[in-house]
Enzyme design. Structure first.
Site, PDB file in Angstrom:
ATOM      1  N   SER A  15     -15.955  23.900  12.490  1.00 36.95           N
ATOM      2  CA  SER A  15     -14.430  24.251  12.073  1.00 36.95           C
ATOM      3  C   SER A  15     -13.324  23.418  12.822  1.00 36.95           C
ATOM      4  CB  SER A  15     -14.419  25.619  12.509  1.00 36.95           C
ATOM      5  OG  SER A  15     -12.992  26.119  12.148  1.00 36.95           O
ATOM      6  N   LEU A  17     -10.623  21.577  14.228  1.00 39.39           N
ATOM      7  CA  LEU A  17     -10.304  19.992  15.056  1.00 39.39           C
ATOM      8  C   LEU A  17     -11.763  19.463  15.332  1.00 39.39           C
ATOM      9  CD1 LEU A  17      -7.776  20.977  17.865  1.00 39.39           C
ATOM     10  CD2 LEU A  17      -7.418  20.136  15.474  1.00 39.39           C
ATOM     11  N   ASP A  36     -22.640  23.826  17.046  1.00 32.59           N
ATOM     12  CA  ASP A  36     -21.687  24.946  17.000  1.00 32.59           C
ATOM     13  C   ASP A  36     -22.333  26.316  17.389  1.00 32.59           C
ATOM     14  OD1 ASP A  36     -18.508  25.033  15.860  1.00 32.59           O
ATOM     15  OD2 ASP A  36     -19.457  27.012  15.876  1.00 32.59           O
ATOM     16  N   TYR A 160      -6.363  31.802  28.654  1.00 32.40           N
ATOM     17  CA  TYR A 160      -6.445  30.740  27.840  1.00 32.40           C
ATOM     18  C   TYR A 160      -5.613  29.563  28.775  1.00 32.40           C
ATOM     19  CZ  TYR A 160      -6.202  27.587  23.802  1.00 32.40           C
ATOM     20  OH  TYR A 160      -6.247  26.662  23.105  1.00 32.40           O
ATOM     21  N   PHE A 193      -1.877  22.975  15.843  1.00 33.91           N
ATOM     22  CA  PHE A 193      -2.506  22.400  14.691  1.00 33.91           C
ATOM     23  C   PHE A 193      -2.776  23.234  13.606  1.00 33.91           C
ATOM     24  CE2 PHE A 193      -3.223  18.040  15.486  1.00 33.91           C
ATOM     25  CZ  PHE A 193      -2.634  17.732  16.584  1.00 33.91           C
TER      26      PHE A 193
HETATM   27  N1  LIG Z   1      -5.757  24.669  16.619  1.00 31.37           N
HETATM   28  C1  LIG Z   1      -4.684  24.502  17.486  1.00 31.37           C
HETATM   29  O1  LIG Z   1      -3.300  24.500  17.285  1.00 31.37           O
HETATM   30  C2  LIG Z   1      -5.111  24.232  18.737  1.00 31.37           C
HETATM   31  C3  LIG Z   1      -4.238  23.937  19.871  1.00 31.37           C
HETATM   32  C4  LIG Z   1      -4.477  23.521  21.116  1.00 31.37           C
HETATM   33  C5  LIG Z   1      -5.978  23.681  21.493  1.00 31.37           C
HETATM   34  N2  LIG Z   1      -6.626  23.905  20.500  1.00 31.37           N
HETATM   35  C6  LIG Z   1      -8.288  23.764  20.581  1.00 31.37           C
HETATM   36  O2  LIG Z   1      -8.878  22.961  20.171  1.00 31.37           O
HETATM   37  C7  LIG Z   1     -10.246  23.502  19.865  1.00 31.37           C
HETATM   38  C8  LIG Z   1     -10.527  23.495  18.424  1.00 31.37           C
HETATM   39  O3  LIG Z   1      -9.613  24.781  18.045  1.00 31.37           O
HETATM   40  P1  LIG Z   1      -9.718  24.846  16.521  1.00 31.37           P
HETATM   41  O4  LIG Z   1      -8.345  25.410  16.190  1.00 31.37           O
HETATM   42  O5  LIG Z   1     -10.297  24.036  15.737  1.00 31.37           O
HETATM   43  O6  LIG Z   1     -10.521  26.534  16.526  1.00 31.37           O
HETATM   44  P2  LIG Z   1     -11.768  26.924  15.498  1.00 31.37           P
HETATM   45  O7  LIG Z   1     -11.806  28.291  15.749  1.00 31.37           O
HETATM   46  O8  LIG Z   1     -11.286  26.419  14.026  1.00 31.37           O
HETATM   47  O9  LIG Z   1     -12.914  25.793  15.888  1.00 31.37           O
HETATM   48  C9  LIG Z   1     -13.515  26.163  17.389  1.00 31.37           C
HETATM   49  C10 LIG Z   1     -15.087  26.201  16.986  1.00 31.37           C
HETATM   50  O10 LIG Z   1     -15.836  26.362  18.198  1.00 31.37           O
HETATM   51  C11 LIG Z   1     -16.870  27.232  18.186  1.00 31.37           C
HETATM   52  N3  LIG Z   1     -17.140  27.982  19.199  1.00 31.37           N
HETATM   53  C12 LIG Z   1     -16.492  28.758  20.091  1.00 31.37           C
HETATM   54  N4  LIG Z   1     -17.279  29.431  20.809  1.00 31.37           N
HETATM   55  C13 LIG Z   1     -18.326  28.452  21.077  1.00 31.37           C
HETATM   56  C14 LIG Z   1     -19.472  28.530  21.997  1.00 31.37           C
HETATM   57  N5  LIG Z   1     -19.584  29.419  22.994  1.00 31.37           N
HETATM   58  N6  LIG Z   1     -20.441  27.766  21.587  1.00 31.37           N
HETATM   59  C15 LIG Z   1     -20.334  26.972  20.510  1.00 31.37           C
HETATM   60  N7  LIG Z   1     -19.383  26.823  19.798  1.00 31.37           N
HETATM   61  C16 LIG Z   1     -18.511  27.727  19.899  1.00 31.37           C
HETATM   62  C17 LIG Z   1     -16.515  28.216  16.853  1.00 31.37           C
HETATM   63  O11 LIG Z   1     -17.684  28.726  16.173  1.00 31.37           O
HETATM   64  C18 LIG Z   1     -15.648  27.242  15.969  1.00 31.37           C
HETATM   65  O12 LIG Z   1     -16.461  26.598  14.942  1.00 31.37           O
HETATM   66  C19 LIG Z   1     -10.311  24.831  20.900  1.00 31.37           C
HETATM   67  O13 LIG Z   1     -10.884  24.303  21.908  1.00 31.37           O
HETATM   68  C20 LIG Z   1      -8.880  25.122  21.173  1.00 31.37           C
HETATM   69  O14 LIG Z   1      -8.889  26.016  22.147  1.00 31.37           O
HETATM   70  C21 LIG Z   1      -6.518  24.264  19.334  1.00 31.37           C
END
Ligand SMILES: NC(=O)c1ccc[n+]([C@@H]2O[C@H](COP(=O)([O-])OP(=O)(O)OC[C@H]3O[C@@H](n4cnc5c(N)ncnc54)[C@H](O)[C@@H]3O)[C@@H](O)[C@H]2O)c1
Length: 254
Positions: A15, A17, A36, A160, A193
């Site tokens: 999913s 990023l 994942d 967080y 993002f």
């Molecule tokens: N989207 C943003 O604006 C943003 C901003 C800052 C940081 N982040 C960080 O970027 C990363 C990705 O975020 P995103 O927005 O793409 O989120 P998302 O929810 O779209 O994707 C996260 C993925 O991680 C997987 N996941 C969660 N826990 C897990 C585990 N224990 N084992 C294996 N997989 C697991 C989920 O199933 C999911 O597919 C995260 O670490 C998030 O904290 C995102």
């Protein structure tokens, strides 16, 4: 490191990023294993990019060992590790009714984001350092995913922000630790993002979030994160550094 032909692991690759990064690495010729806890999502993304999708909970040693073994079997030991899996939460330390937040909530977030990232890193790097060094002495590259919340955590983001702050603090000692093996470590701290999480918010909320970003005045595109992640792999001098990718955003208290 030239990405073409390398074996890469992307956690959270089903999913957002992680998916964008898996696509970008595949586009640049890497053999990508998508790990994942969402097994169907990992399989679907892997099918799209010609990689391998593996069910994996990054907090479980058994699960990570199994997934890394399957990835190694398919593509060889990975020289590229993208730690992107993570979860978010917001909860004030004392609720409106005066009751303390459950400790388990804090522990869960730190366990996935910080301990889980460390878990995958330690297991993947133990394989990485056994690989032959490339021409410039390099053996591998690890990218971790923090957040601007590591620096400007908002009200209710204690767990967080602490989890992501842990990743920020871990970056330099990891880079120092692994320098002797020619393994580099960098961390990206994204701002806001447009991933499924934010895409579900009503349009006015998305617009108000975007308005808080100085420039460009829009939510970040996952492809921009993926581009930086791939650039880190390709740039031998980037090491031990945390890079904010946020359009100059500084989060307000709430
Ligand atoms: N989207 C943003 O604006 C943003 C901003 C800052 C940081 N982040 C960080 O970027 C990363 C990705 O975020 P995103 O927005 O793409 O989120 P998302 O929810 O779209 O994707 C996260 C993925 O991680 C997987 N996941 C969660 N826990 C897990 C585990 N224990 N084992 C294996 N997989 C697991 C989920 O199933 C999911 O597919 C995260 O670490 C998030 O904290 C995102």
């Amino acid at each position: 490191m030239n990405i073409h032909g390398q074996s890469a692991i992307v956690t959270g690759g089903a999913s957002g990023l992680g998916a964008a990064t898996a696509r970008e690495l595949a586009r640049r010729g890497a053999k990508v294993a998508v790990l994942d806890r969402n097994a169907d999502g990992a399989t679907a993304l892997a099918a799209e990019i010609g990689g391998i999708g593996l069910a994996c909970d990054i907090t479980s040693t058994d699960s990570v060992v199994q997934a890394l073994a399957a990835a190694r079997e398919a593509h060889g030991s990975a020289r590229i590790l993208m730690n992107i899996a993570g979860i978010g939460t917001a909860r004030r330390i004392v609720g409106k009714d005066g009751s303390p937040a459950p400790l388990e909530d804090f522990q869960r977030v730190v366990n996935v984001n910080l301990v889980g990232t460390y878990n995958v890193t330690r297991l993947a790097v133990a394989e990485m350092i056994k690989l032959d060094a490339l021409a410039d002495g390099e053996r591998g590259v690890i990218v971790c995913t923090a957040s601007v919340a590591a620096f400007d955590g908002q009200v209710g983001q204690e767990a967080y922000a602490a989890s992501k702050g842990g990743l920020v603090s871990m970056t330099l000692p990891l880079a120092r630790d692994l320098a002797q093996f020619g393994v580099r470590v960098c961390t990206i701290a994204p701002g806001l993002f447009l991933t499924p999480l934010l895409a579900e918010l009503p349009q006015p909320v998305q617009e108000s979030l975007a308005a808080s970003i100085p420039f460009p005045k829009r939510l970040g595109k996952p492809e921009e994160f993926a581009h930086l992640a791939a650039s880190i792999v390709e740039n031998l001098s980037l090491n031990g550094e945390v890079i904010r990718l946020d359009g100059a955003l500084r989060m307000a208290p709430r």
